[in-house]
Enzyme design. Structure first.
Site, PDB file in Angstrom:
ATOM      1  N   ARG A  30      15.838   5.297  22.487  1.00 53.21           N
ATOM      2  CA  ARG A  30      16.062   5.521  21.054  1.00 53.21           C
ATOM      3  C   ARG A  30      16.958   4.431  20.472  1.00 53.21           C
ATOM      4  O   ARG A  30      17.927   4.012  21.102  1.00 53.21           O
ATOM      5  CB  ARG A  30      16.695   6.900  20.826  1.00 53.21           C
ATOM      6  CG  ARG A  30      15.751   8.023  21.161  1.00 53.21           C
ATOM      7  CD  ARG A  30      16.130   9.334  20.497  1.00 53.21           C
ATOM      8  NE  ARG A  30      15.338  10.414  21.070  1.00 53.21           N
ATOM      9  CZ  ARG A  30      14.089  10.700  20.700  1.00 53.21           C
ATOM     10  NH1 ARG A  30      13.505  10.013  19.734  1.00 53.21           N
ATOM     11  NH2 ARG A  30      13.433  11.678  21.285  1.00 53.21           N
ATOM     12  N   ASP A  31      16.608   4.010  19.247  1.00 51.46           N
ATOM     13  CA  ASP A  31      17.431   3.028  18.540  1.00 51.46           C
ATOM     14  C   ASP A  31      18.782   3.662  18.226  1.00 51.46           C
ATOM     15  O   ASP A  31      18.871   4.826  17.827  1.00 51.46           O
ATOM     16  CB  ASP A  31      16.727   2.585  17.258  1.00 51.46           C
ATOM     17  CG  ASP A  31      17.343   1.323  16.682  1.00 51.46           C
ATOM     18  OD1 ASP A  31      16.682   0.271  16.712  1.00 51.46           O
ATOM     19  OD2 ASP A  31      18.495   1.385  16.187  1.00 51.46           O
ATOM     20  N   ASN A  88      10.058  -7.787  14.981  1.00 54.01           N
ATOM     21  CA  ASN A  88      10.707  -8.857  14.236  1.00 54.01           C
ATOM     22  C   ASN A  88      10.875 -10.066  15.150  1.00 54.01           C
ATOM     23  O   ASN A  88      11.244  -9.919  16.310  1.00 54.01           O
ATOM     24  CB  ASN A  88      12.076  -8.401  13.740  1.00 54.01           C
ATOM     25  CG  ASN A  88      11.980  -7.234  12.773  1.00 54.01           C
ATOM     26  OD1 ASN A  88      11.046  -7.179  11.969  1.00 54.01           O
ATOM     27  ND2 ASN A  88      12.912  -6.307  12.847  1.00 54.01           N
ATOM     28  N   GLU A  96      17.472  -9.291  15.259  1.00 55.85           N
ATOM     29  CA  GLU A  96      18.908  -9.304  15.570  1.00 55.85           C
ATOM     30  C   GLU A  96      19.182  -9.374  17.062  1.00 55.85           C
ATOM     31  O   GLU A  96      20.169  -9.969  17.478  1.00 55.85           O
ATOM     32  CB  GLU A  96      19.583  -8.062  14.974  1.00 55.85           C
ATOM     33  CG  GLU A  96      19.698  -8.156  13.460  1.00 55.85           C
ATOM     34  CD  GLU A  96      20.272  -6.901  12.833  1.00 55.85           C
ATOM     35  OE1 GLU A  96      20.639  -5.977  13.584  1.00 55.85           O
ATOM     36  OE2 GLU A  96      20.318  -6.862  11.604  1.00 55.85           O
ATOM     37  N   VAL A  97      18.358  -8.723  17.843  1.00 54.99           N
ATOM     38  CA  VAL A  97      18.578  -8.704  19.298  1.00 54.99           C
ATOM     39  C   VAL A  97      17.529  -9.604  19.959  1.00 54.99           C
ATOM     40  O   VAL A  97      16.326  -9.333  19.861  1.00 54.99           O
ATOM     41  CB  VAL A  97      18.489  -7.275  19.868  1.00 54.99           C
ATOM     42  CG1 VAL A  97      18.647  -7.298  21.383  1.00 54.99           C
ATOM     43  CG2 VAL A  97      19.553  -6.377  19.237  1.00 54.99           C
ATOM     44  N   HIS A 101      11.196  -6.769  21.333  1.00 53.92           N
ATOM     45  CA  HIS A 101      11.111  -5.312  21.266  1.00 53.92           C
ATOM     46  C   HIS A 101      10.167  -4.882  20.160  1.00 53.92           C
ATOM     47  O   HIS A 101      10.021  -5.562  19.150  1.00 53.92           O
ATOM     48  CB  HIS A 101      12.498  -4.686  21.068  1.00 53.92           C
ATOM     49  CG  HIS A 101      13.279  -5.288  19.938  1.00 53.92           C
ATOM     50  ND1 HIS A 101      13.954  -6.476  20.050  1.00 53.92           N
ATOM     51  CD2 HIS A 101      13.478  -4.862  18.674  1.00 53.92           C
ATOM     52  CE1 HIS A 101      14.558  -6.759  18.910  1.00 53.92           C
ATOM     53  NE2 HIS A 101      14.269  -5.797  18.048  1.00 53.92           N
ATOM     54  N   HIS A 103       9.501  -1.811  17.537  1.00 56.93           N
ATOM     55  CA  HIS A 103      10.050  -0.613  16.895  1.00 56.93           C
ATOM     56  C   HIS A 103       8.907   0.374  16.648  1.00 56.93           C
ATOM     57  O   HIS A 103       7.878  -0.005  16.064  1.00 56.93           O
ATOM     58  CB  HIS A 103      10.653  -0.941  15.531  1.00 56.93           C
ATOM     59  CG  HIS A 103      11.837  -1.861  15.532  1.00 56.93           C
ATOM     60  ND1 HIS A 103      13.130  -1.412  15.363  1.00 56.93           N
ATOM     61  CD2 HIS A 103      11.927  -3.202  15.654  1.00 56.93           C
ATOM     62  CE1 HIS A 103      13.968  -2.458  15.371  1.00 56.93           C
ATOM     63  NE2 HIS A 103      13.264  -3.549  15.540  1.00 56.93           N
TER      64      HIS A 103
END
Ligand code: AMP
Length: 115
Positions: A30-31, A88, A96-97, A101, A103
């Site tokens: 989970r985010d 992204n 950002e990371v 990944h 989402h």
């Protein structure tokens, strides 16, 4: 594993997460800052900074990331209502990371259009 990468640490269990799935290729958790009732991140276990690093040898892991989606969506009870998948990449993509990944976001009606 890249030592400073937070998602590598999550994959390895060095950082806590709410893990929903793990196999030899991918991990789903989970985010930490969910933007919707369901907000799950699906990552390859092997470090890849972004989609720019994908090569044909990653086809199985990349495919697993996608084929896991309907299973998680059914578990979260959003398969019928729908959801959004987002990856992204880089600065313009607002990544950002720097560990690739996917989402999986659902449980509410998304804004339309993208952007
Ligand atoms: P992105 O902007 O596409 O790189 O998304 C990075 C996502 O990682 C954001 O939605 C963050 O909320 C999420 N995130 C950052 N740190 C953690 C963490 N330790 N555990 C779970 N999610 C995280």
């Amino acid at each position: 594993m890249t030592e400073s990468c937070i998602f590598c640490k999550i994959v390895d269990g060095e950082l806590p997460s709410t893990q929903l799935y793990q196999d030899e290729l991918v991990t789903a958790f989970r985010d930490l800052h969910p933007v919707a009732p369901t907000h799950i991140l699906i990552v390859p276990n092997a470090h890849l900074a972004s989609t720019n690093d994908l090569t044909p040898e990653h086809a199985e892991a990349a495919g697993r990331m996608l084929t896991l989606v309907p299973e998680l969506a059914r578990q979260e009870d959003i398969a019928e209502s729908g959801y959004r998948l987002v990856m992204n990449t880089g600065a313009d993509g607002r990544q950002e990371v720097p560990h690739m990944h996917l989402h999986l976001i659902g449980g509410r009606r998304m804004q339309h259009p993208l952007g």
